[in-house]
Design a protein around this motif. Structure first.
Motif, PDB file in Angstrom:
ATOM      1  N   GLN A   1       0.859  -1.189   0.000  1.00 46.73           N
ATOM      2  CA  GLN A   1       0.000   0.000   0.000  1.00 46.73           C
ATOM      3  C   GLN A   1       0.893   1.236   0.000  1.00 46.73           C
ATOM      4  OE1 GLN A   1      -3.672   0.261   1.003  1.00 46.73           O
ATOM      5  NE2 GLN A   1      -3.506   2.471   0.695  1.00 46.73           N
ATOM      6  N   THR A   2       1.135   1.772  -1.179  1.00 48.10           N
ATOM      7  CA  THR A   2       1.998   2.955  -1.266  1.00 48.10           C
ATOM      8  C   THR A   2       1.198   4.205  -0.916  1.00 48.10           C
ATOM      9  OG1 THR A   2       1.483   3.075  -3.612  1.00 48.10           O
ATOM     10  CG2 THR A   2       3.531   1.949  -2.990  1.00 48.10           C
TER      11      THR A   2
ATOM     12  N   THR B   1      -0.463   6.494  -2.158  1.00 51.37           N
ATOM     13  CA  THR B   1      -1.223   6.965  -3.316  1.00 51.37           C
ATOM     14  C   THR B   1      -2.697   7.047  -2.922  1.00 51.37           C
ATOM     15  OG1 THR B   1      -1.276   4.649  -3.997  1.00 51.37           O
ATOM     16  CG2 THR B   1       0.298   6.084  -5.130  1.00 51.37           C
TER      17      THR B   1
ATOM     18  N   ARG C   1      -7.017   6.785  -3.333  1.00 54.55           N
ATOM     19  CA  ARG C   1      -7.891   5.637  -3.553  1.00 54.55           C
ATOM     20  C   ARG C   1      -8.043   5.311  -5.043  1.00 54.55           C
ATOM     21  NH1 ARG C   1     -14.242   5.483  -1.640  1.00 54.55           N
ATOM     22  NH2 ARG C   1     -14.887   3.690  -2.883  1.00 54.55           N
ATOM     23  N   SER C   2      -8.296   6.356  -5.846  1.00 51.26           N
ATOM     24  CA  SER C   2      -8.631   6.101  -7.253  1.00 51.26           C
ATOM     25  C   SER C   2      -7.478   6.429  -8.182  1.00 51.26           C
ATOM     26  CB  SER C   2      -9.831   6.961  -7.664  1.00 51.26           C
ATOM     27  OG  SER C   2     -10.893   6.763  -6.770  1.00 51.26           O
ATOM     28  N   GLY C   3      -7.367   5.644  -9.210  1.00 52.46           N
ATOM     29  CA  GLY C   3      -6.409   5.928 -10.258  1.00 52.46           C
ATOM     30  C   GLY C   3      -5.004   5.552  -9.865  1.00 52.46           C
ATOM     31  N   SER C   4      -4.091   5.850 -10.757  1.00 53.25           N
ATOM     32  CA  SER C   4      -2.705   5.480 -10.502  1.00 53.25           C
ATOM     33  C   SER C   4      -1.846   6.729 -10.348  1.00 53.25           C
ATOM     34  CB  SER C   4      -2.195   4.615 -11.648  1.00 53.25           C
ATOM     35  OG  SER C   4      -2.422   5.295 -12.871  1.00 53.25           O
ATOM     36  N   ILE C   5      -2.460   7.816  -9.917  1.00 54.56           N
ATOM     37  CA  ILE C   5      -1.677   9.046  -9.787  1.00 54.56           C
ATOM     38  C   ILE C   5      -0.750   8.948  -8.572  1.00 54.56           C
ATOM     39  CG2 ILE C   5      -3.239  10.594 -11.011  1.00 54.56           C
ATOM     40  CD1 ILE C   5      -4.398  11.445  -8.354  1.00 54.56           C
ATOM     41  N   VAL C   6       0.456   9.448  -8.753  1.00 53.28           N
ATOM     42  CA  VAL C   6       1.431   9.395  -7.655  1.00 53.28           C
ATOM     43  C   VAL C   6       1.710  10.785  -7.089  1.00 53.28           C
ATOM     44  CG1 VAL C   6       2.524   7.271  -8.427  1.00 53.28           C
ATOM     45  CG2 VAL C   6       3.374   9.463  -9.287  1.00 53.28           C
TER      46      VAL C   6
ATOM     47  N   TRP D   1      -0.247  13.885  -5.877  1.00 53.63           N
ATOM     48  CA  TRP D   1      -1.646  14.191  -5.596  1.00 53.63           C
ATOM     49  C   TRP D   1      -1.795  15.093  -4.373  1.00 53.63           C
ATOM     50  CZ3 TRP D   1      -3.974  11.663  -1.168  1.00 53.63           C
ATOM     51  CH2 TRP D   1      -3.137  10.747  -0.537  1.00 53.63           C
TER      52      TRP D   1
ATOM     53  N   ASP E   1       4.416   6.558  -5.016  1.00 54.76           N
ATOM     54  CA  ASP E   1       4.721   5.138  -5.247  1.00 54.76           C
ATOM     55  C   ASP E   1       6.084   4.761  -4.671  1.00 54.76           C
ATOM     56  OD1 ASP E   1       5.846   6.892  -7.084  1.00 54.76           O
ATOM     57  OD2 ASP E   1       6.099   5.326  -8.608  1.00 54.76           O
TER      58      ASP E   1
END
Lengths: 158, 454
Positions: free
Chosen positions: B130-131, B133, B135-140, B142, B262
């Motif tokens: 669990q990095t 990041t 909840r949604s998407g792969s954005i790092v 934010w 990440d």
């Protein structure tokens, strides 16, 4: 035969009287001198004692004012009061404390403590925060209340 | 009997008496001197100290109550937290304090005046998968929190999951906002930015901050696998760390962003002075363009991290203290574990938009606000004819509105559009402003459950 009566030459009674007068006079002079000198000394000492006691009372009142001010200046003080039991007289004489030049900081406010007979006046500086106003007023010795009412410091008899 | 007429003794007697009176006076004056010395050595200000001590104790107890309620009853709504739990704890504290004070002949009382809602953001999933990041998407890169003040910010990264790089790489990453190291970016309301990088090299976890203009802090290190970075107490694993000193320079509100999330895993937690729903709206808008297309955070009921939960952010209590010689009455503001400036701006606690009829450009807006210092709040509503404030025009507005209410906004033009942005500006008397926006379709809310925007 006549004979001249001799003039009285007996001075013994005179010397006794003179002796009394001289002794009484000198004793009175000495005692009066002693009493006067001692009285002046006592009066002088009393004035000094009154002055130092008024200074101590003034300093204590000033320290209380500063302490109340410090607490009042921090966040959240609507009302604060401290009662200080000061001596009702100094060396047997009553006194008054007056706030001179009341107002906001920079007004040069100070406390003036006075007694009459001996007439002594003592001034003590008041060191308050940058935004504290002190109200004018005069109180007698005894229980003194320092009140911060949300806007200014007030001194009054408690 | 010649001695009977001898008056010399009387004079001596009178003289002696006079001297005796003088000596007694001197003794009395000496007594005054001793009293003066006694007076001078008395402890001045102890009454005030007692009142100050009571105020300090009260502040500590109230802070403890807030921490307790937010920890133990986490997941409840603000009304439950504040009205039910917090007030109960405070009543108990007030009663116990009063009992303890009564033993010393003094009396005290603590009454609740006001509680300000906030949000706690929690990631308590220790899994290394669990990095950091959302909840949604792969954005790092934010936004964690936007335009708020925050407190009790603690990050506990797992050392082994951090990037293993050199200090030179870290410095370049912070200077140019590159992607080699996990860092946290803080931007205050004067648009000044600070960066805190966390990385590892072989046996150490390292932390360093950068002030955005060439100044790097000292590097703080810890050998622990899981070391907690505490921004309130400025420590790493309990040891003082100067890398966090920048928090004292922050002014106004702050935006917190995670960059390269990440490259870190672990847990974190912070409190923000914005009510949960408005915080979620502004963070979702910052990360995904609007309030509903994706979620940044889970909710407590999802049992997943990161999530948000309502919290008591700060509180005002009225404290009373009476002793024989000192009295104190005052409101005490308590914000436990603060970082940077205290919360002063209002927050929008509820913001609901209803579009009850068809495509008529009309929306009914309901709102409610809260101010941490209990100031009067003034609200302005604006209707923009596009998907955000910048690209749209302000086609309708209502100004000078009260802290809570319901108003209708309508596009008066004939060129109606399908999507509108509705903005709530909340201002307090001190000029602090908070903004929340929502994007809505002008469709009569026919597809509110399925589509975004509703």
């Amino acid at each position: 035969m006549t004979s001249e009566l001799p003039l009285p030459t007996d001075t013994r009674a005179v010397s006794t009287t003179l002796g009394y007068v001289l002794m009484l006079g000198i004793s009175m002079l000495l005692i009066t001198g002693l009493v006067t000198a001692a009285g002046a000394y006592v009066e002088n000492q009393r004035e000094q004692v009154v002055r130092s006691e008024l200074t101590v009372i003034g300093e204590q009142l000033s320290a209380d004012l500063a302490a109340v001010d410090r607490l009042a200046r921090t966040w959240g003080t609507d009302r604060e009061a401290v009662t200080r039991q000061l001596p009702s007289d100094v060396a047997g004489k009553t006194y008054t404390v007056e706030v001179v030049n009341p107002g906001p900081p920079g007004s040069g406010s100070y406390l003036e403590l006075t007694t009459s007979g001996p007439e002594v006046t003592v001034t003590v500086m008041v060191d308050l925060g940058l935004d504290t106003t002190i109200a004018g007023g005069s109180v007698d010795g005894g229980a003194v209340e320092i009140v911060y009412d949300g806007s200014e410091l007030v001194i009054r008899n408690g | 009997m010649a001695d009977v007429d001898d008056g010399r003794g009387q004079l001596l007697l009178i003289g002696g008496l006079a001297l005796a009176v003088v000596l007694v006076s001197l003794a009395l004056i000496l007594n005054s001197v001793i009293f003066t010395e006694n007076l001078a050595t008395r402890n001045v200000g102890s009454d005030v100290e007692d009142a100050a001590e009571f105020r300090g104790e009260t502040r500590g107890s109230v802070a403890g109550s807030i921490r307790h309620v937010n920890d133990v009853y986490r997941g409840n709504d603000f009304t439950t937290l504040y009205r039910d739990e917090y007030r109960t704890v405070l009543r108990n504290i007030s009663a116990r304090t009063a009992n303890a004070k009564a033993v010393a002949g003094t009396s005290s009382d603590i009454e609740d005046v006001f509680g300000h809602p906030g949000t706690q953001i929690v990631d308590n999933n220790e899994s290394t998968f669990q990095t950091f990041t959302p909840r949604s998407g792969s954005i790092v890169n934010w936004t964690v929190a936007k335009n708020g003040t925050f407190r009790r910010f603690q990050v506990t990264p797992n050392k082994d999951e951090l990037a293993d790089v050199t200090q030179g790489t870290v410095e370049d990453t912070l200077k140019h906002e590159q992607s080699f190291v996990f860092f946290i970016k803080f931007t205050d309301s004067r648009n000044r930015a600070w960066y805190v990088a966390i990385w590892q090299n072989s046996s150490n976890m390292n932390v360093m901050s950068y002030n955005g203009s060439g100044g790097f802090s000292q590097v703080c290190t810890s050998t622990a696998t899981e070391a907690t970075l505490d921004f309130t107490h400025q420590t790493i694993d309990g040891h003082p760390c100067r890398a966090f000193e920048f928090t004292e320079e922050m002014e106004g509100t702050t935006t917190i962003e995670y960059w390269n999330g990440d490259l870190a895993a672990g847990t974190y937690r912070l409190f923000v002075d914005r009510a949960q729903e408005s915080l979620r709206d502004v963070v979702n808008t910052a990360n995904y363009g609007n309030q509903c297309s994706a979620e940044t955070y889970y909710r407590p009921s999802d049992d997943a991290s990161p999530y948000t939960a309502p919290a008591v952010y700060s509180s005002i209590v009225f404290a009373t203290y009476r002793s024989s010689s000192a009295e104190y009455d005052g409101e005490i503001y308590v914000e436990p574990d603060p970082i940077g400036p205290n919360a002063v701006g209002p927050t929008v606690t509820t913001f609901d938009v209803a579009d009850s009829s068809g495509s008529d450009g009309e929306f009914t807006v309901s709102w409610n606000t809260s101010d941490p210092t209990n100031d009067r709040v003034n609200v302005t509503l604006r209707l923009y004819n596009d998907t955000d404030l910048l690209s749209g025009s302000d086609v309708d507005n209502e100004t000078d509105l009260p802290a809570s209410g319901t108003e209708k906004l309508a596009d008066p033009t004939t060129s109606l559009v399908s999507t509108y942005t509705i903005a709530v500006f909340a201002n307090d008397d001190q000029g602090n402003e908070r903004l929340v926006t929502q994007v809505h379709e002008d469709d009569g809310d026919t597809d509110i459950l399925t589509n975004c925007p509703p």
